[in-house]
Design an enzyme around this catalytic site. Sequence first.
Site, short mmCIF file in Angstrom:
data_model
loop_
_atom_site.label_atom_id
_atom_site.label_comp_id
_atom_site.label_asym_id
_atom_site.label_seq_id
_atom_site.Cartn_x
_atom_site.Cartn_y
_atom_site.Cartn_z
N ILE A 1 0.71 9.42 -16.32
CA ILE A 1 2.10 9.96 -16.00
C ILE A 1 3.08 9.87 -17.28
CG2 ILE A 1 4.15 9.38 -14.48
CD1 ILE A 1 1.99 11.11 -13.02
N ARG B 1 5.58 13.39 -8.81
CA ARG B 1 4.98 14.18 -7.94
C ARG B 1 3.75 14.95 -8.38
NH1 ARG B 1 10.27 16.72 -5.02
NH2 ARG B 1 10.52 15.27 -3.23
N LYS C 1 9.01 9.06 -1.54
CA LYS C 1 7.60 9.32 -2.34
C LYS C 1 6.69 8.98 -1.62
CE LYS C 1 4.39 9.71 -5.52
NZ LYS C 1 4.07 10.85 -5.90
N ASN D 1 2.99 11.09 0.17
CA ASN D 1 1.54 10.86 0.05
C ASN D 1 1.01 10.40 1.37
OD1 ASN D 1 1.55 11.79 -2.54
ND2 ASN D 1 1.61 9.66 -3.39
N ARG E 1 2.41 27.70 12.12
CA ARG E 1 2.86 26.42 12.17
C ARG E 1 1.76 25.33 12.05
NH1 ARG E 1 6.01 29.40 14.51
NH2 ARG E 1 4.79 29.38 16.53
N CYS F 1 -3.00 7.29 -5.95
CA CYS F 1 -1.84 7.63 -5.10
C CYS F 1 -1.94 7.74 -3.64
CB CYS F 1 -1.08 9.20 -5.58
SG CYS F 1 -0.76 9.18 -7.26
N1 LIG Z 1 -1.85 9.43 -11.77
C1 LIG Z 1 -1.38 10.15 -10.93
O1 LIG Z 1 -1.55 11.43 -10.64
C2 LIG Z 1 0.14 9.75 -10.32
C3 LIG Z 1 1.01 10.72 -9.68
C4 LIG Z 1 2.04 10.37 -9.09
C5 LIG Z 1 2.49 8.90 -9.62
N2 LIG Z 1 1.87 8.09 -10.03
C6 LIG Z 1 2.48 6.87 -10.24
O2 LIG Z 1 2.76 6.61 -11.54
C7 LIG Z 1 2.51 5.22 -11.92
C8 LIG Z 1 1.55 5.00 -13.33
O3 LIG Z 1 0.26 5.65 -12.90
P1 LIG Z 1 -0.69 6.29 -13.97
O4 LIG Z 1 -1.78 6.91 -13.23
O5 LIG Z 1 0.08 6.72 -14.95
O6 LIG Z 1 -1.15 4.69 -14.36
P2 LIG Z 1 -2.22 4.67 -15.82
O7 LIG Z 1 -3.05 3.25 -15.64
O8 LIG Z 1 -2.83 5.89 -16.24
O9 LIG Z 1 -1.01 4.26 -17.06
C9 LIG Z 1 -0.24 3.17 -16.94
C10 LIG Z 1 -0.10 2.68 -18.36
O10 LIG Z 1 0.89 1.75 -18.64
C11 LIG Z 1 0.30 0.57 -19.48
N3 LIG Z 1 1.31 -0.49 -19.22
C12 LIG Z 1 0.99 -1.46 -18.12
N4 LIG Z 1 1.88 -2.40 -18.08
C13 LIG Z 1 2.59 -2.27 -19.36
C14 LIG Z 1 3.69 -2.89 -20.01
N5 LIG Z 1 4.14 -4.07 -19.34
N6 LIG Z 1 4.34 -2.49 -21.04
C15 LIG Z 1 3.85 -1.43 -21.59
N7 LIG Z 1 2.59 -0.60 -21.10
C16 LIG Z 1 2.12 -1.08 -19.89
C17 LIG Z 1 -0.93 0.49 -19.26
O11 LIG Z 1 -1.55 0.20 -20.59
C18 LIG Z 1 -1.40 2.34 -19.03
O12 LIG Z 1 -1.66 2.82 -20.21
C19 LIG Z 1 1.78 4.56 -10.83
O13 LIG Z 1 2.91 3.91 -9.93
C20 LIG Z 1 1.35 5.70 -9.98
O14 LIG Z 1 1.36 5.53 -8.57
C21 LIG Z 1 0.73 8.49 -10.69
#
Ligand SMILES: NC(=O)c1ccc[n+]([C@@H]2O[C@H](COP(=O)([O-])OP(=O)(O)OC[C@H]3O[C@@H](n4cnc5c(N)ncnc54)[C@H](O)[C@@H]3O)[C@@H](O)[C@H]2O)c1
Length: 404
Positions: free
Chosen positions: A12, A147, A199, A203, A239, A253
């Site tokens: 994300i 999203r 949000k 989901n 519907r 998610c």
């Molecule tokens: N992946 C999806 O499809 C999706 C869709 C919508 C929402 N989300 C939400 O987005 C959020 C992130 O998900 P994601 O899939 O990107 O996760 P991810 O694991 O792909 O990425 C998270 C990143 O954050 C870094 N990180 C963690 N703690 C850190 C810190 N303290 N300082 C710096 N970097 C740090 C990690 O090294 C990692 O690279 C989650 O809450 C998820 O639920 C994800």
Amino acid sequence: MSTVNVVGLGYIGLPTALMFATHGVSVVGTDYNRDLVDKLSAGELTFEEKGLDELFRAALDAGIEFRCDYIETDTYIVAVPTPYDKDSKRIDPTYVISAVKSVLEVCPDGATVVLESTVSPGTMDRYVRPLCEGIGKTVHLVHAPERIIPGNMVYELEHNARTIGADCPEIGEAVKALYASFCQGEIVVTDIRTAEMTKVVENTFRDINIAFANELTKICRQADMNVYEIIRIANKHPRVNILSPGPGVGGHCISVDPWFLVGDYPGLANLIWQARKINDSMPEFVLGRIHDIMREHGIRDVSRVGLYGLTYKENVDDVRESPTLQMLECMERHLAGGVKVYDPWVCRDIVENQYHDLDKFLADVDIVVLLVGHSEIRENMDKLSGKIVLDTRNVCDLPGTYRL
Ligand SMILES: NC(=O)c1ccc[n+]([C@@H]2O[C@H](COP(=O)([O-])OP(=O)(O)OC[C@H]3O[C@@H](n4cnc5c(N)ncnc54)[C@H](O)[C@@H]3O)[C@@H](O)[C@H]2O)c1
């Protein structure tokens, strides 16, 4: 406009940072994973996604920077993982707390911290707001949940509607204007708790709908009826919109967020809990189908069974909470090992007997279980002729194909 510091450069955070950078916003991306930062800085992408490479090149040209430290600036966007605790089912806020603490150490008075991570309703008040108290500076908290769907992230970043939750309308409008630099969808401004709940509700709605389709599948299997034909016809009702059944629900998610409500509202979130249980039961259901098919064909050696697909959905490389991995875990408990596995999107070896070539994989198995509908297999269905096929994604129309 001052620089935006995007914290967490995963599925994300990275596309979001690139999107800002290519729309006139100065961006520094921060991740505490040194390898990831080094790769990005060297011009190497860390995951595959349609349109991401072009966006990445354009963002590099626009001057985006990647580093491990947090910079002093007015606006932070935090996109770190938000898993759930497997026992309590409640959110595990560790990553959010730690990222926000790091930001608070460097941010100036009056900074805005936007949390993009999906969180359980009340997380900001319970875990984040207390971190901002007594630190001698004012920090504006905002929740801007994401999203986008993996596989179509770049398009959806630009076109989806968004929600911004803020304590006061002025801050909400300022963050809305920031996202409007690239987002052409409607941007609704509301309060933080409403944004958090909305949000998770989105989901959860999808999880329940898929659970309904999966329950119908089990009923139709017993009744010897075609669940896909029934859903196809039912969805012609103006519907009714039943989603597709499948081998389970994975990803970071839909298989995670509903647990937040189960954990926080035990005794109330009953339907949500049942839906989670139904979806989590599907890998075992598929395993039962494999057993039946092996018995029907007199195949006793599980090493003649091949699982096509390791990711949690088609045309992505993300294996988090993947139904195939859940099934392999189940198999270890119920069958002797030796099953073969292949996924064109997963280049590194993550399970035993993993293949990296479709033809070699197919040559070594008699039964092919389609667990992910990657474009690769949709475009090469003829290669499955002569095999016994169990299709859990309704993508194969070869005669004799077994379905869920
Ligand atoms: N992946 C999806 O499809 C999706 C869709 C919508 C929402 N989300 C939400 O987005 C959020 C992130 O998900 P994601 O899939 O990107 O996760 P991810 O694991 O792909 O990425 C998270 C990143 O954050 C870094 N990180 C963690 N703690 C850190 C810190 N303290 N300082 C710096 N970097 C740090 C990690 O090294 C990692 O690279 C989650 O809450 C998820 O639920 C994800």
